[in-house]
Design a protein around this motif. Structure first.
Motif, PDB file in Angstrom:
ATOM      1  N   GLY A  25       0.780  -1.229   0.000  1.00 18.65           N
ATOM      2  CA  GLY A  25       0.000   0.000   0.000  1.00 18.65           C
ATOM      3  C   GLY A  25       0.811   1.278   0.000  1.00 18.65           C
ATOM      4  O   GLY A  25       0.256   2.371   0.157  1.00 18.65           O
ATOM      5  N   TYR A  26       2.133   1.170  -0.198  1.00 16.29           N
ATOM      6  CA  TYR A  26       2.974   2.367  -0.230  1.00 16.29           C
ATOM      7  C   TYR A  26       3.075   2.925  -1.646  1.00 16.29           C
ATOM      8  O   TYR A  26       2.952   2.191  -2.635  1.00 16.29           O
ATOM      9  N   GLN A  27       3.326   4.227  -1.733  1.00 13.62           N
ATOM     10  CA  GLN A  27       3.739   4.831  -2.994  1.00 13.62           C
ATOM     11  C   GLN A  27       5.258   4.771  -3.064  1.00 13.62           C
ATOM     12  O   GLN A  27       5.936   4.834  -2.033  1.00 13.62           O
ATOM     13  N   VAL A  28       5.799   4.670  -4.278  1.00 14.27           N
ATOM     14  CA  VAL A  28       7.244   4.494  -4.433  1.00 14.27           C
ATOM     15  C   VAL A  28       7.784   5.435  -5.502  1.00 14.27           C
ATOM     16  O   VAL A  28       7.182   5.583  -6.572  1.00 14.27           O
ATOM     17  N   VAL A  29       8.921   6.064  -5.205  1.00 12.40           N
ATOM     18  CA  VAL A  29       9.676   6.809  -6.207  1.00 12.40           C
ATOM     19  C   VAL A  29      11.076   6.199  -6.262  1.00 12.40           C
ATOM     20  O   VAL A  29      11.582   5.706  -5.257  1.00 12.40           O
ATOM     21  N   ARG A  30      11.704   6.243  -7.436  1.00 13.18           N
ATOM     22  CA  ARG A  30      12.981   5.562  -7.636  1.00 13.18           C
ATOM     23  C   ARG A  30      14.051   6.530  -8.082  1.00 13.18           C
ATOM     24  O   ARG A  30      13.803   7.516  -8.778  1.00 13.18           O
ATOM     25  N   ALA A  31      15.292   6.217  -7.699  1.00  8.80           N
ATOM     26  CA  ALA A  31      16.473   6.898  -8.228  1.00  8.80           C
ATOM     27  C   ALA A  31      17.564   5.845  -8.330  1.00  8.80           C
ATOM     28  O   ALA A  31      17.650   4.929  -7.502  1.00  8.80           O
ATOM     29  N   TYR A  32      18.426   5.980  -9.357  1.00  3.48           N
ATOM     30  CA  TYR A  32      19.425   4.954  -9.649  1.00  3.48           C
ATOM     31  C   TYR A  32      20.852   5.412  -9.378  1.00  3.48           C
ATOM     32  O   TYR A  32      21.801   4.669  -9.622  1.00  3.48           O
ATOM     33  N   SER A  33      21.005   6.630  -8.875  1.00  2.00           N
ATOM     34  CA  SER A  33      22.331   7.141  -8.527  1.00  2.00           C
ATOM     35  C   SER A  33      22.172   8.203  -7.446  1.00  2.00           C
ATOM     36  O   SER A  33      21.063   8.714  -7.212  1.00  2.00           O
ATOM     37  N   GLY A  34      23.273   8.546  -6.811  1.00  2.00           N
ATOM     38  CA  GLY A  34      23.224   9.574  -5.787  1.00  2.00           C
ATOM     39  C   GLY A  34      22.809  10.920  -6.339  1.00  2.00           C
ATOM     40  O   GLY A  34      22.019  11.647  -5.724  1.00  2.00           O
ATOM     41  N   THR A  35      23.320  11.253  -7.507  1.00  2.00           N
ATOM     42  CA  THR A  35      22.984  12.535  -8.131  1.00  2.00           C
ATOM     43  C   THR A  35      21.508  12.595  -8.480  1.00  2.00           C
ATOM     44  O   THR A  35      20.831  13.606  -8.247  1.00  2.00           O
ATOM     45  N   GLU A  36      20.983  11.499  -9.021  1.00  2.00           N
ATOM     46  CA  GLU A  36      19.558  11.440  -9.361  1.00  2.00           C
ATOM     47  C   GLU A  36      18.706  11.534  -8.094  1.00  2.00           C
ATOM     48  O   GLU A  36      17.615  12.118  -8.109  1.00  2.00           O
ATOM     49  N   ALA A  37      19.209  10.984  -6.994  1.00  2.00           N
ATOM     50  CA  ALA A  37      18.473  11.048  -5.730  1.00  2.00           C
ATOM     51  C   ALA A  37      18.298  12.488  -5.274  1.00  2.00           C
ATOM     52  O   ALA A  37      17.214  12.884  -4.822  1.00  2.00           O
ATOM     53  N   LEU A  38      19.346  13.301  -5.399  1.00  2.00           N
ATOM     54  CA  LEU A  38      19.240  14.702  -4.983  1.00  2.00           C
ATOM     55  C   LEU A  38      18.233  15.453  -5.843  1.00  2.00           C
ATOM     56  O   LEU A  38      17.486  16.306  -5.343  1.00  2.00           O
ATOM     57  N   LEU A  39      18.192  15.139  -7.127  1.00  3.79           N
ATOM     58  CA  LEU A  39      17.197  15.759  -8.008  1.00  3.79           C
ATOM     59  C   LEU A  39      15.794  15.310  -7.620  1.00  3.79           C
ATOM     60  O   LEU A  39      14.844  16.106  -7.642  1.00  3.79           O
ATOM     61  N   LEU A  40      15.664  14.049  -7.236  1.00  7.06           N
ATOM     62  CA  LEU A  40      14.369  13.524  -6.813  1.00  7.06           C
ATOM     63  C   LEU A  40      13.870  14.253  -5.576  1.00  7.06           C
ATOM     64  O   LEU A  40      12.690  14.595  -5.473  1.00  7.06           O
ATOM     65  N   PHE A  41      14.776  14.522  -4.602  1.00  8.14           N
ATOM     66  CA  PHE A  41      14.379  15.175  -3.365  1.00  8.14           C
ATOM     67  C   PHE A  41      13.956  16.631  -3.573  1.00  8.14           C
ATOM     68  O   PHE A  41      13.263  17.201  -2.740  1.00  8.14           O
ATOM     69  N   GLU A  42      14.384  17.224  -4.684  1.00  7.93           N
ATOM     70  CA  GLU A  42      13.957  18.588  -4.980  1.00  7.93           C
ATOM     71  C   GLU A  42      12.474  18.629  -5.358  1.00  7.93           C
ATOM     72  O   GLU A  42      11.808  19.653  -5.176  1.00  7.93           O
ATOM     73  N   LYS A  43      11.945  17.519  -5.866  1.00  6.99           N
ATOM     74  CA  LYS A  43      10.556  17.471  -6.319  1.00  6.99           C
ATOM     75  C   LYS A  43       9.649  16.696  -5.363  1.00  6.99           C
ATOM     76  O   LYS A  43       8.432  16.867  -5.380  1.00  6.99           O
ATOM     77  N   ASN A  44      10.233  15.808  -4.560  1.00  8.18           N
ATOM     78  CA  ASN A  44       9.448  14.967  -3.663  1.00  8.18           C
ATOM     79  C   ASN A  44      10.054  14.985  -2.267  1.00  8.18           C
ATOM     80  O   ASN A  44      11.276  15.060  -2.113  1.00  8.18           O
ATOM     81  N   ARG A  45       9.196  14.914  -1.258  1.00 10.08           N
ATOM     82  CA  ARG A  45       9.666  14.718   0.115  1.00 10.08           C
ATOM     83  C   ARG A  45       9.090  13.399   0.606  1.00 10.08           C
ATOM     84  O   ARG A  45       7.948  13.347   1.095  1.00 10.08           O
ATOM     85  N   PRO A  46       9.861  12.321   0.492  1.00 12.00           N
ATOM     86  CA  PRO A  46       9.345  11.013   0.910  1.00 12.00           C
ATOM     87  C   PRO A  46       9.212  10.923   2.428  1.00 12.00           C
ATOM     88  O   PRO A  46       9.804  11.707   3.171  1.00 12.00           O
ATOM     89  N   ASP A  47       8.437   9.955   2.871  1.00 13.27           N
ATOM     90  CA  ASP A  47       8.272   9.718   4.305  1.00 13.27           C
ATOM     91  C   ASP A  47       9.393   8.843   4.845  1.00 13.27           C
ATOM     92  O   ASP A  47       9.659   8.844   6.060  1.00 13.27           O
ATOM     93  N   LEU A  48      10.052   8.103   3.952  1.00 10.19           N
ATOM     94  CA  LEU A  48      11.168   7.245   4.347  1.00 10.19           C
ATOM     95  C   LEU A  48      12.012   6.953   3.112  1.00 10.19           C
ATOM     96  O   LEU A  48      11.493   6.892   2.000  1.00 10.19           O
ATOM     97  N   VAL A  49      13.318   6.759   3.336  1.00  8.41           N
ATOM     98  CA  VAL A  49      14.246   6.495   2.232  1.00  8.41           C
ATOM     99  C   VAL A  49      14.955   5.163   2.457  1.00  8.41           C
ATOM    100  O   VAL A  49      15.451   4.893   3.560  1.00  8.41           O
ATOM    101  N   LEU A  50      14.987   4.329   1.415  1.00  5.06           N
ATOM    102  CA  LEU A  50      15.825   3.128   1.390  1.00  5.06           C
ATOM    103  C   LEU A  50      17.041   3.476   0.542  1.00  5.06           C
ATOM    104  O   LEU A  50      16.909   3.753  -0.653  1.00  5.06           O
ATOM    105  N   LEU A  51      18.228   3.458   1.140  1.00  2.87           N
ATOM    106  CA  LEU A  51      19.417   4.013   0.488  1.00  2.87           C
ATOM    107  C   LEU A  51      20.528   2.983   0.361  1.00  2.87           C
ATOM    108  O   LEU A  51      21.016   2.444   1.360  1.00  2.87           O
ATOM    109  N   ASP A  52      20.949   2.727  -0.874  1.00  2.73           N
ATOM    110  CA  ASP A  52      22.133   1.910  -1.141  1.00  2.73           C
ATOM    111  C   ASP A  52      23.371   2.798  -0.973  1.00  2.73           C
ATOM    112  O   ASP A  52      23.276   4.034  -1.029  1.00  2.73           O
ATOM    113  N   LEU A  53      24.525   2.189  -0.787  1.00  5.34           N
ATOM    114  CA  LEU A  53      25.749   2.973  -0.605  1.00  5.34           C
ATOM    115  C   LEU A  53      26.598   3.031  -1.867  1.00  5.34           C
ATOM    116  O   LEU A  53      27.063   4.098  -2.264  1.00  5.34           O
TER     117      LEU A  53
END
Length: 228
Positions: A25-53
């Motif tokens: 029942g969750y909504q999901v947004v995806r990013a495939y790199s650290g740089t893409e993640a920062l761009l994603l956060f400019e448009k979305n504020r997620p409630d939780l982040v699953l982060l690879d290193l």
């Protein structure tokens, strides 16, 4: 409906996580790199982040430093204890090692989301003040005078408890119990490290002592001596 950000360059793992999260029942947004993640956060504020290193471009450790006020669960193949300790001290709320059991990960996600919502509901827009320290508990922000301080979630939780009871000595056991909602992996041994880092940051940015260790008991906010 909670929004989960999956930051991982592995398409197989990312797709598997998305399917499992959507089925819960969750909504999901995806990013495939650290740089893409920062761009994603400019448009979305997620409630939780699953982060690879280990990702192309900006590493997960650098992405973590730029996330404030959002629970981050690190999901990585690195199993070294030092890596886990460093990331938890650096702001992650949890660390899950690949390969993982999806049921366990979903349970951890549910727990951290529940804790975040409970904390937001309990604290609302509460403002705490001690000497020239000001804390906005809802926005997870702290200022010393006009200077904003950058604290990890554990450091913030510790300082919040001390500022809520500025005239009391808070025992280590009581402090650990009070912050367990925010940092379940904090132990008596790591508590000393977190407080040491917190005191160093406050001292560095303000050149003043704010936290006093009461030997054999715990900690309290330190009031300046009045001049005679």
């Amino acid at each position: 409906m909670s929004l989960i950000a999956v930051i991982d360059d592995d398409e197989y793992i990312g797709d598997m996580l998305k399917r499992a999260l959507v089925s819960e029942g969750y909504q999901v947004v995806r990013a495939y790199s650290g740089t893409e993640a920062l761009l994603l956060f400019e448009k979305n504020r997620p409630d939780l982040v699953l982060l690879d290193l280990m990702m192309p471009g900006l590493a997960g450790e650098e992405v973590l430093k730029r996330i404030e006020g959002i629970p981050v669960i690190v999901v990585s193949a690195r199993a070294d204890v030092e890596d886990k300790v460093e990331l938890l001290l650096g702001g992650a709320v949890d660390y899950v090692t690949k390969p993982f059991d999806i049921r366990e990960l979903l349970a951890r996600i549910a727990v951290h989301l529940r804790r975040a919502k409970k904390q937001d509901g309990a604290e609302g827009g509460q403002a705490l003040v001690f000497r020239d320290l000001k804390m906005d508990t809802a926005a997870y922000r702290v200022w010393a005078g006009e200077e904003e301080l950058h604290l990890t979630p554990t450091e913030f939780a510790i300082l919040r408890q001390l500022m809520m009871h500025p005239s009391q000595v808070i025992t280590k056991a009581r402090l650990l119990d009070a912050i367990s909602m925010d940092t379940p992996d904090c132990t008596e041994g790591s508590l000393k490290i977190h407080i040491s880092h917190l005191r160093r940051k406050l001292k560095r940015d303000t050149d003043r002592d704010y936290i006093e260790a009461v030997w054999g008991i715990g900690f309290k906010m330190h009031k300046e001596q009045e001049e005679c």
